[in-house]
Design a protein around this motif. Sequence first.
Motif, PDB file in Angstrom:
ATOM      1  N   GLU A 136       0.831  -1.204   0.000  1.00 56.09           N
ATOM      2  CA  GLU A 136       0.000   0.000   0.000  1.00 56.09           C
ATOM      3  C   GLU A 136       0.869   1.259   0.000  1.00 56.09           C
ATOM      4  O   GLU A 136       0.541   2.251  -0.657  1.00 56.09           O
ATOM      5  N   ALA A 137       1.987   1.214   0.747  1.00 56.48           N
ATOM      6  CA  ALA A 137       2.885   2.364   0.799  1.00 56.48           C
ATOM      7  C   ALA A 137       3.531   2.612  -0.560  1.00 56.48           C
ATOM      8  O   ALA A 137       3.703   3.760  -0.985  1.00 56.48           O
ATOM      9  N   ASN A 138       3.885   1.538  -1.252  1.00 59.80           N
ATOM     10  CA  ASN A 138       4.453   1.656  -2.592  1.00 59.80           C
ATOM     11  C   ASN A 138       3.473   2.330  -3.542  1.00 59.80           C
ATOM     12  O   ASN A 138       3.837   3.237  -4.310  1.00 59.80           O
ATOM     13  N   GLN A 139       2.215   1.925  -3.494  1.00 63.62           N
ATOM     14  CA  GLN A 139       1.195   2.526  -4.352  1.00 63.62           C
ATOM     15  C   GLN A 139       1.004   4.001  -4.029  1.00 63.62           C
ATOM     16  O   GLN A 139       0.845   4.839  -4.920  1.00 63.62           O
ATOM     17  N   GLN A 140       1.071   4.329  -2.738  1.00 64.98           N
ATOM     18  CA  GLN A 140       0.918   5.719  -2.301  1.00 64.98           C
ATOM     19  C   GLN A 140       2.032   6.588  -2.856  1.00 64.98           C
ATOM     20  O   GLN A 140       1.780   7.678  -3.406  1.00 64.98           O
ATOM     21  N   VAL A 141       3.267   6.116  -2.747  1.00 68.23           N
ATOM     22  CA  VAL A 141       4.411   6.900  -3.208  1.00 68.23           C
ATOM     23  C   VAL A 141       4.428   7.004  -4.734  1.00 68.23           C
ATOM     24  O   VAL A 141       4.759   8.054  -5.288  1.00 68.23           O
ATOM     25  N   LEU A 142       4.054   5.930  -5.417  1.00 64.77           N
ATOM     26  CA  LEU A 142       4.003   5.988  -6.876  1.00 64.77           C
ATOM     27  C   LEU A 142       2.973   6.999  -7.357  1.00 64.77           C
ATOM     28  O   LEU A 142       3.166   7.668  -8.379  1.00 64.77           O
ATOM     29  N   MET A 143       1.876   7.115  -6.624  1.00 65.49           N
ATOM     30  CA  MET A 143       0.821   8.062  -7.007  1.00 65.49           C
ATOM     31  C   MET A 143       1.269   9.504  -6.865  1.00 65.49           C
ATOM     32  O   MET A 143       0.733  10.393  -7.521  1.00 65.49           O
ATOM     33  N   GLU A 144       2.262   9.753  -6.014  1.00 67.02           N
ATOM     34  CA  GLU A 144       2.738  11.119  -5.798  1.00 67.02           C
ATOM     35  C   GLU A 144       3.184  11.769  -7.097  1.00 67.02           C
ATOM     36  O   GLU A 144       3.008  12.960  -7.291  1.00 67.02           O
ATOM     37  N   GLY A 145       3.787  10.982  -7.962  1.00 66.31           N
ATOM     38  CA  GLY A 145       4.364  11.551  -9.171  1.00 66.31           C
ATOM     39  C   GLY A 145       3.376  11.838 -10.279  1.00 66.31           C
ATOM     40  O   GLY A 145       3.729  12.466 -11.272  1.00 66.31           O
ATOM     41  N   LYS A 146       2.143  11.399 -10.129  1.00 67.60           N
ATOM     42  CA  LYS A 146       1.210  11.521 -11.244  1.00 67.60           C
ATOM     43  C   LYS A 146       0.802  12.951 -11.549  1.00 67.60           C
ATOM     44  O   LYS A 146       0.410  13.257 -12.666  1.00 67.60           O
ATOM     45  N   ASN A 147       0.869  13.835 -10.553  1.00 68.70           N
ATOM     46  CA  ASN A 147       0.485  15.224 -10.793  1.00 68.70           C
ATOM     47  C   ASN A 147       1.687  16.128 -11.014  1.00 68.70           C
ATOM     48  O   ASN A 147       1.555  17.344 -11.049  1.00 68.70           O
ATOM     49  N   ILE A 148       2.868  15.522 -11.162  1.00 68.10           N
ATOM     50  CA  ILE A 148       4.075  16.312 -11.375  1.00 68.10           C
ATOM     51  C   ILE A 148       4.341  16.413 -12.878  1.00 68.10           C
ATOM     52  O   ILE A 148       4.380  15.415 -13.581  1.00 68.10           O
ATOM     53  N   HIS A 149       4.560  17.622 -13.350  1.00 72.87           N
ATOM     54  CA  HIS A 149       4.716  17.839 -14.787  1.00 72.87           C
ATOM     55  C   HIS A 149       6.176  17.671 -15.191  1.00 72.87           C
ATOM     56  O   HIS A 149       6.790  18.573 -15.762  1.00 72.87           O
ATOM     57  N   VAL A 150       6.723  16.498 -14.915  1.00 66.69           N
ATOM     58  CA  VAL A 150       8.137  16.260 -15.225  1.00 66.69           C
ATOM     59  C   VAL A 150       8.377  16.307 -16.727  1.00 66.69           C
ATOM     60  O   VAL A 150       9.454  16.677 -17.180  1.00 66.69           O
ATOM     61  N   ASP A 151       7.366  15.944 -17.504  1.00 68.01           N
ATOM     62  CA  ASP A 151       7.520  15.956 -18.949  1.00 68.01           C
ATOM     63  C   ASP A 151       7.682  17.368 -19.491  1.00 68.01           C
ATOM     64  O   ASP A 151       8.121  17.561 -20.627  1.00 68.01           O
TER      65      ASP A 151
END
Length: 227
Positions: free
Chosen positions: A148-163
């Motif tokens: 669950e912690a892994n899924q939480q941390v992975l979700m953090e990056g979804k709203n970051i406009h790294v592209d």
Amino acid sequence: MGIDMNINKIRVSLVDNDVIVLRALSVILKRMIPEIEILWCASSGSMALKYFADYHICPEIILVDMSMEDLSGVEVCRVLRRKSDKIKILAMTAFSVTEFASDASDAGVQGIVNKADTAVLRDMIISLHRNNYLAMNYMSIKFKNPFEANQQVLMEGKNIHVDKLTDREIEILNICLKGYTLKEAAKLLHISESTAKTHMRNSISKLGVRNKVQAIAKWGSIYAKKF
């Protein structure tokens, strides 16, 4: 509290920038938990990430000090959690547990302990080995299991406009991640310091953080190629 020591081998790794503490913890834990096996000890965050990537046996539990010098303990935990949904991470601190508990939980750890309290440290290691995550909750802060912690941390990056980061912004972030100042980064890239500052401000906005330190940490924990 009494501990039933009839347990299987517990493979543990230790991360602390104080080599004396690393040695002391290794001795103490081996004495308190005969079944423990210390796979490796790292005296810096970058060393810990390298060992984790290179070592042929993965530890079951990694103990990480929150007050690291090259990368913060929180960011080390976040990188480890992004890389694995199986390892159990226990945060340690010589300071107030309350000070780091929330950030540690957000970084995907399974618990936090004052490393001077060796009896509690022993109990928490054994609780993690037994997958007893409820025992790790601290006050109102709940720690998730590794998946669950892994899924939480992975979700953090979804709203970051790294592209949307430019090549120059990425260059500056990578240089700063190695410990250089913006002034030094500007010199290395043959640009003015004010231009470097402008690139960093743009990076801060795109990475969704508040300042330069957070931008460098976020980049290092999620996207930097060295990890």
